[in-house]
Design an enzyme around this catalytic site. Sequence first.
Site, PDB file in Angstrom:
ATOM      1  N   GLY A 149       0.817  -1.198   0.000  1.00  0.00           N
ATOM      2  CA  GLY A 149       0.000   0.000   0.000  1.00  0.00           C
ATOM      3  C   GLY A 149       0.850   1.246   0.000  1.00  0.00           C
ATOM      4  N   GLY A 185      -0.289   3.343   7.353  1.00  0.00           N
ATOM      5  CA  GLY A 185      -0.311   2.653   8.640  1.00  0.00           C
ATOM      6  C   GLY A 185       0.261   1.248   8.613  1.00  0.00           C
ATOM      7  N   THR A 200       3.408   0.250   9.098  1.00  0.00           N
ATOM      8  CA  THR A 200       4.274   0.074  10.260  1.00  0.00           C
ATOM      9  C   THR A 200       3.439  -0.027  11.530  1.00  0.00           C
ATOM     10  OG1 THR A 200       5.797   1.518   9.101  1.00  0.00           O
ATOM     11  CG2 THR A 200       6.343   0.976  11.365  1.00  0.00           C
ATOM     12  N   GLU A 239     -16.623   4.817 -12.878  1.00  0.00           N
ATOM     13  CA  GLU A 239     -16.717   3.573 -12.099  1.00  0.00           C
ATOM     14  C   GLU A 239     -18.164   3.105 -11.998  1.00  0.00           C
ATOM     15  OE1 GLU A 239     -14.050   2.017 -11.627  1.00  0.00           O
ATOM     16  OE2 GLU A 239     -12.705   3.703 -12.005  1.00  0.00           O
TER      17      GLU A 239
HETATM   18  P1  ADP Z   1       3.413   3.339   6.544  1.00  0.00           P
HETATM   19  O1  ADP Z   1       4.225   2.342   7.292  1.00  0.00           O
HETATM   20  O2  ADP Z   1       2.279   2.710   5.770  1.00  0.00           O
HETATM   21  O3  ADP Z   1       4.178   4.296   5.706  1.00  0.00           O
HETATM   22  P2  ADP Z   1       2.943   4.390   9.171  1.00  0.00           P
HETATM   23  O4  ADP Z   1       2.495   3.184   9.876  1.00  0.00           O
HETATM   24  O5  ADP Z   1       4.351   4.798   9.360  1.00  0.00           O
HETATM   25  O6  ADP Z   1       2.655   4.252   7.604  1.00  0.00           O
HETATM   26  O7  ADP Z   1       1.950   5.574   9.509  1.00  0.00           O
HETATM   27  C1  ADP Z   1       2.420   6.825   9.890  1.00  0.00           C
HETATM   28  C2  ADP Z   1       1.511   7.430  10.927  1.00  0.00           C
HETATM   29  O8  ADP Z   1       0.227   7.714  10.364  1.00  0.00           O
HETATM   30  C3  ADP Z   1       1.234   6.508  12.081  1.00  0.00           C
HETATM   31  O9  ADP Z   1       2.221   6.581  13.056  1.00  0.00           O
HETATM   32  C4  ADP Z   1      -0.090   7.026  12.580  1.00  0.00           C
HETATM   33  O10 ADP Z   1       0.098   8.146  13.402  1.00  0.00           O
HETATM   34  C5  ADP Z   1      -0.777   7.507  11.322  1.00  0.00           C
HETATM   35  N1  ADP Z   1      -1.722   6.499  10.802  1.00  0.00           N
HETATM   36  C6  ADP Z   1      -1.658   5.896   9.600  1.00  0.00           C
HETATM   37  N2  ADP Z   1      -2.703   5.055   9.430  1.00  0.00           N
HETATM   38  C7  ADP Z   1      -3.419   5.099  10.570  1.00  0.00           C
HETATM   39  C8  ADP Z   1      -4.617   4.440  11.022  1.00  0.00           C
HETATM   40  N3  ADP Z   1      -5.273   3.555  10.244  1.00  0.00           N
HETATM   41  N4  ADP Z   1      -5.065   4.734  12.256  1.00  0.00           N
HETATM   42  C9  ADP Z   1      -4.419   5.623  13.035  1.00  0.00           C
HETATM   43  N5  ADP Z   1      -3.297   6.265  12.679  1.00  0.00           N
HETATM   44  C10 ADP Z   1      -2.794   6.036  11.461  1.00  0.00           C
HETATM   45 ZN    ZN Z   2     -12.249   1.927 -16.111  1.00  0.00          ZN
END
Ligand code: ADP
Ligand code: ZN
Length: 595
Positions: free
Chosen positions: A201, A206, A208, A424
């Site tokens: 994604g 989110g 991580t 869509e």
């Molecule tokens: P990725 O690893 O996909 O790049 P991260 O996990 O590092 O994204 O997300 C960065 C920050 O964004 C998280 O620390 C959190 O604060 C916020 N975040 C992202 N998605 C969510 C979610 N579904 N719910 C709550 N916070 C989120």
């Molecule tokens: Zn199409």
Amino acid sequence: MGAPPVTNVLEKARQILSKKSLAVPAAILALVIAAAIFLAPRYLAQPVAEITYSEFTRELGQKKVQKVLIESGGLSVSLADRNVFVRIPNGLVSADYIERITASGAEVDFKKPGFDPAHMASIVVPIVLVLAVLAMLAIQTDFKPTSRWPKVVRSIPNRFDDVAGQEEAKAELQEVISFLKDSDAFTRVGARIPRGLLMVGPPGTGKTLIAKALAGEAGVSFMVVSGSDFSAPLIGIAKGRVSKLFEQARKKAPCLIFIDEIDAIGRKRGGGGSAADREFEATLNQLLVEMDGFNTTAGVIVIGATNRVDVLDPALLRPGRFDRQVHIGLPDISGREAILNVHARNVKLAHGVSLASIAKGTPGFSGADLGNLLNEAAIFAAREGVTEVTREHLEAARNKIIMGLERRSLVITDEERRLVAVHEAGHALCATLLPASDQVHSATIIPHGQALGLVMRLPEHDRFCIPVEKLEADLIVAMGGRAAEEVVFGPKKVTTGAASDIAHATNIVTKMVTEWGMSPAIGMVRVARSGDNLPREVEQEIRRIIDEMYEAAKVCIEDNRDALDALTEALLEHETIEGDEVRRIVHMQQARLAA
Ligand code: ADP
Ligand code: ZN
């Protein structure tokens, strides 16, 4: 032919260097040896006694001097029984004086200019020292992260509750939690245990956070590394780090390894011959070896995060390696509201502020963007010296972030959004009305990879015998997007959004005509290509079929214009609608039509 010896030496050095504990002592030892070699001449040279100028004159008078060597700092004098030195600070000895020495019967010569160990040492030693210090710094900085790397966290406080939305991903990961909690239960019944999975994604969605929460829920150790940790300047280090990572994981099992940006280490091998290419392949191979090597009962699971599965080496995706994928998409409107609520826990909102309306105005925002939005809003409030965050602060923050996002070309205008929704809705409507088509699973106007929107249909697995009836239904569905654009906005307003639909349809029709014998005009023959070209009548037949399918899609949409409009509005409001909702809307409009 054996390997040239120099390679062996380098290989040895590399092995020694890659053992962290040995590197620093080895560097110090090398330094000491180098210093000794260059300093030795100065101290090992025979110390020569000095005599005074008067003494020398006396010896000269007594004709005891056999030989005099004139050098820059004075004279090296050979007497009958010993060698001595006479200092003459200003260096040069006058011609008269030389005359006098010669007259005494001594032999006079000038010292050859050339290698003077003591002199050389005074230049070379500092250089060597500086270089050695620099080299040690380089080695140190390279190993510094390694000595505390990978970072292991024993008890993770995060839980799935901290992750807003992403319900499907959380449901899919439930099984991984139960495995990490009790792998024995799985192995006892002979179940194959997952070792690796990919979270796919866009950044900031989110991944991580979810991996952390997963480790927290399962109560296992968590290690987080990044693919870029495996691009080290010295040969062999990256590969060594992979081994170290897994060694640590086995020690700390049960354990979850999270490799962010796994594409940095796992991209397709190019087979290039450069040292960097070989290094890259060695590192990737080590990862494959480690993944195959660990016992399934070891309680170690590796999660890789990426936005691009297509660039990964296929070997990584084979069974027993990263053989599962969990898709983590941009949040839809309700997901965004939930994320805003999670992050609003730490922010004091003014009375009556509606996060729902902020969620509505932030299509294309990731979870990280939304967290950022609340933070920026709080900063705006603080700058104004007020204690509560108002709707104005939130909107200013939103606009600020949108400006940043536009550079990433993620956020789409309202007009584009409506276009995507109509497109869509066209696909979804045709798929729902054609019995031979697969059922709609969901429709969305949230960007997915390259696509601005998506209609997913079930089943998605490959079928081996596909009736022509279903192929035609699929073609009409594929044409439905563009057909809807034309019906709603007119032929001059159609967009480039149908490119992949057209590619997909052309592909199918070409096979129908040239491979599957489904065109009455061409018949049951296999048509060979000459180069890139197909015979003219085949090209014409392909065009005819596609035109026919496009017309069918247009009729389908014109006859059900109300249903199309209702689907469009539903998409604009909710961004994602489930298959059941799509069918409910279409059937409701049809019932109204029939009445
Ligand atoms: P990725 O690893 O996909 O790049 P991260 O996990 O590092 O994204 O997300 C960065 C920050 O964004 C998280 O620390 C959190 O604060 C916020 N975040 C992202 N998605 C969510 C979610 N579904 N719910 C709550 N916070 C989120
Ligand atoms: Zn199409």
